[in-house]
Design a protein around this motif. Structure first.
Motif: not given
Length: 303
Positions: A17-34, A37-46
């Motif tokens: 199980a992983h918690e991860f930060l995703a960058c792209g047209s939707h920027t968010y952190i997803m916890n290990e339970a899927g 838990v955090w979102e950012y309303p902007h498009n990111t690249r890294d």
């Protein structure tokens, strides 16, 4: 926003199980339970999750930042602009152990910069890439432990290795010879120095991941022939985990082939041990695995 839970293959007796930060047209952190838990309303690249919990993000160019930007964001959304782009776009950012930030600007004068938190330039040199297509000049530039830099140049079909003063020290060629002896050009996106001076490279156009040894020889390769399906669909970001496994994101994964995951983890033996699918049409440009089975990964991530 609804997301499908990340999953481990059913035959795996020790689920991952992983918690991860995703960058792209939707920027968010997803916890290990899927759960997001955090979102950012902007498009990111890294981006990076810093030790203090804040997010260091590369902003895609927009009305607010016509040349892109690098910002640090708290979990409550408070922003500090570290660098505002001066050309076509800012491609990446990397926090260093010295408290500086490495980034690249694409444009008519492509360059690598290392700046402090106030935006003061500590290192600057021009990048030796093509000038015709700004968007395809470079992606994930990273500073190495010896003070040099690796920079993927997509339409130059190579990962360039620069000294601190911008001297070109060498290249890793991502061109592949086809059966008819014509060159097949694959675009390097992410280059990760790991292990005994190996460099793992994601090649988006060509849908493969390769590992070069210290002498520049390809000693490992992952293609769709090694996977349960055509999962490598524009593989952009990657991360080398402390256990030696590789996590890969396919930017187009799950768009046409709904079975293809957005993220997956493979061992050096090419066994899949974790996947993430979400059913959404937008992709993950880059990411950071933050925790595994409840434990934060130590040190600066290799991504």
């Amino acid at each position: 926003m609804l997301f499908a839970q990340s999953e481990s293959p059913s035959e795996n007796t020790d689920p991952v199980a992983h918690e991860f930060l995703a960058c792209g047209s939707h920027t968010y952190i997803m916890n290990e339970a899927g759960k997001v838990v955090w979102e950012y309303p902007h498009n990111t690249r890294d981006g990076y999750v810093l030790e203090n919990g804040n997010l260091l993000l590369t902003m895609t160019k927009s009305k607010r930042f016509p040349g892109g930007a690098v910002v640090e964001v708290t979990r409550d959304g408070d922003e500090t602009v570290i660098w505002q782009g001066t050309q076509a776009e800012v491609n990446s950012v990397q926090p260093t152990a010295d408290g500086t930030y490495v980034l690249t600007e694409a444009g008519p004068k492509p360059r690598l910069l290392e700046v402090d938190r106030s935006g003061n330039i500590k290192v600057e040199f021009p990048l030796e890439c093509q000038l015709a297509n700004h968007h395809m000049q470079t992606r994930m530039a990273r500073k190495l432990a010896d003070g040099t830099y690796v920079v993927p140049h997509l339409l130059d079909f190579a990962v360039f290795h620069y000294s601190a003063d911008g001297t070109l020290l060498g290249k890793l060629d991502t061109t592949v010879s086809g059966d008819d002896d014509h060159a097949i050009h694959t675009w390097p996106f992410t280059a990760i120095r790991h292990g005994e001076a190996h460099t793992l490279v994601n090649c988006t156009h060509g849908n493969r991941v390769v590992d070069f040894d210290a002498n520049g020889k390809i000693v490992w390769q992952l293609t769709n022939d090694d996977l349960p399906g055509p999962w490598l669909q524009d593989p952009c970001g990657a991360q080398v985990l402390p256990n030696g496994n590789y996590v890969i994101t396919s930017y187009a994964g799950g768009n046409k082939d709904k079975d293809a995951p957005k993220l997956f983890e493979v061992t050096p033996e090419k066994k899949v041990v974790w996947t993430h699918r979400d059913g959404h049409p937008y992709g993950i440009h880059h990411f950071q695995i933050v925790t595994t089975n409840g434990k934060r990964l130590p040190g600066l991530p290799l991504k």
